[in-house]
Design a protein around this motif. Structure first.
Motif, PDB file in Angstrom:
ATOM      1  N   UNK A 127      58.708   8.449  -9.497  1.00  0.00           N
ATOM      2  CA  UNK A 127      58.330   8.164  -8.112  1.00  0.00           C
ATOM      3  C   UNK A 127      56.952   7.500  -8.026  1.00  0.00           C
ATOM      4  N   UNK A 128      56.794   6.651  -7.006  1.00  0.00           N
ATOM      5  CA  UNK A 128      55.513   5.976  -6.792  1.00  0.00           C
ATOM      6  C   UNK A 128      55.251   5.844  -5.301  1.00  0.00           C
ATOM      7  N   UNK A 129      54.139   6.428  -4.847  1.00  0.00           N
ATOM      8  CA  UNK A 129      53.734   6.337  -3.453  1.00  0.00           C
ATOM      9  C   UNK A 129      52.712   5.239  -3.244  1.00  0.00           C
ATOM     10  N   UNK A 130      52.460   4.920  -1.989  1.00  0.00           N
ATOM     11  CA  UNK A 130      51.578   3.808  -1.640  1.00  0.00           C
ATOM     12  C   UNK A 130      50.101   4.133  -1.827  1.00  0.00           C
ATOM     13  N   UNK A 131      49.690   5.336  -1.444  1.00  0.00           N
ATOM     14  CA  UNK A 131      48.266   5.687  -1.451  1.00  0.00           C
ATOM     15  C   UNK A 131      47.908   6.439  -2.729  1.00  0.00           C
ATOM     16  N   UNK A 132      47.491   5.707  -3.745  1.00  0.00           N
ATOM     17  CA  UNK A 132      47.141   6.294  -5.032  1.00  0.00           C
ATOM     18  C   UNK A 132      45.667   6.693  -5.054  1.00  0.00           C
ATOM     19  N   UNK A 133      45.382   7.873  -5.590  1.00  0.00           N
ATOM     20  CA  UNK A 133      44.009   8.345  -5.780  1.00  0.00           C
ATOM     21  C   UNK A 133      43.203   8.263  -4.478  1.00  0.00           C
ATOM     22  N   UNK A 134      43.810   8.736  -3.402  1.00  0.00           N
ATOM     23  CA  UNK A 134      43.186   8.677  -2.077  1.00  0.00           C
ATOM     24  C   UNK A 134      42.842  10.085  -1.595  1.00  0.00           C
ATOM     25  N   UNK A 179      41.511   8.781   6.299  1.00  0.00           N
ATOM     26  CA  UNK A 179      40.745   7.734   6.982  1.00  0.00           C
ATOM     27  C   UNK A 179      41.001   7.717   8.492  1.00  0.00           C
ATOM     28  N   UNK A 180      41.020   8.881   9.103  1.00  0.00           N
ATOM     29  CA  UNK A 180      41.189   8.980  10.547  1.00  0.00           C
ATOM     30  C   UNK A 180      42.610   8.845  11.045  1.00  0.00           C
ATOM     31  N   UNK A 202      54.360   8.751   7.797  1.00  0.00           N
ATOM     32  CA  UNK A 202      53.619   7.522   8.040  1.00  0.00           C
ATOM     33  C   UNK A 202      52.321   7.836   8.791  1.00  0.00           C
ATOM     34  N   UNK A 203      51.217   7.429   8.237  1.00  0.00           N
ATOM     35  CA  UNK A 203      49.924   7.634   8.859  1.00  0.00           C
ATOM     36  C   UNK A 203      49.726   6.695  10.036  1.00  0.00           C
ATOM     37  N   UNK A 204      49.225   7.231  11.140  1.00  0.00           N
ATOM     38  CA  UNK A 204      49.013   6.417  12.334  1.00  0.00           C
ATOM     39  C   UNK A 204      47.850   6.978  13.139  1.00  0.00           C
TER      40      UNK A 204
END
Length: 204
Positions: A127-134, A179-180, A202-204
């Motif tokens: 698996x691979x997500x979009x936000x790595x090391x965040x 990030x808010x 999904x972040x919004x």
């Protein structure tokens, strides 16, 4: 200031039974709900030893697999985590299955902004997500009692996921902030086939 760490700790046993069963399967990337493990004719202990994973309890095994950097992934080992067990398959399609603790389930969550993928059972090596090391703030609340189960500042792993150990048999609400921006979702650990890979936040 809180220290960032990849995994919350929530109790759990330190022993794991390695079970060898019959058949074989091969995982590629994340897995769907019907891709449950079946597997193997080789020694489970042998597969763990060959990959430097022997001597780990089940929690350490799961967390070590999930934390493998992308540039260290190999095609000779594929993995899957269900609500019941973590399964490792080698290049010969021999499989080792290690049962998860009877009182806990491991769920991997990949929050995203613009890109995601379908997933039901988490594959630490696929698996691979979009936000790595965040850096993210994670809160998990028992939907019935309102009790806060997890309240942590964490960092997503190199695969873009955060790993969360939850008590079995509960319905929860999870919130992730980065990030808010915030995403919320329901998260269940009730059934034996409970979802272990959440990629719809999904972040919004």
């Amino acid at each position: 200031m809180k220290n960032f760490r990849p995994f919350p700790k929530y109790g759990g046993t330190k022993t794991a039974a390695i079970t060898v069963v019959v058949g074989a399967f091969l995982l590629t990337g994340c897995t769907a709900a019907n891709d449950s493990p079946s597997a193997s004719s080789a020694s489970g202990a042998e597969i763990l030893a060959e990959n430097g994973l022997d001597g780990l309890d089940v929690r350490e095994l799961v967390e070590t697999l999930d934390a493998i950097p992308l540039d260290e992934r190999t095609e000779t080992l594929t993995t899957s985590i269900t609500a019941e067990a973590v399964t490792l398959t080698d290049q010969h399609e021999h499989t080792a299955e290690v049962r998860l603790p009877s009182n806990e389930i491991y769920v991997s969550v990949a929050p995203y902004r613009s890109q995601t993928h379908d997933c039901y059972y988490h594959s630490p090596t696929g698996c691979l997500g979009e936000l790595r090391n965040a850096d993210v703030a994670v809160t998990v609340t028992d939907a019935t009692t309102g009790e806060t189960i997890v309240d942590e500042e964490m960092r997503t792993l190199d695969n873009g996921f955060v790993g969360i150990w939850l008590p079995r048999g509960i319905e929860t609400s999870i919130s992730i902030t980065h990030d808010g921006q915030t995403a919320t979702s329901k998260l269940s650990s009730v059934d034996d086939d409970a979802q272990t890979c959440l990629t719809t936040m999904r972040l919004a």
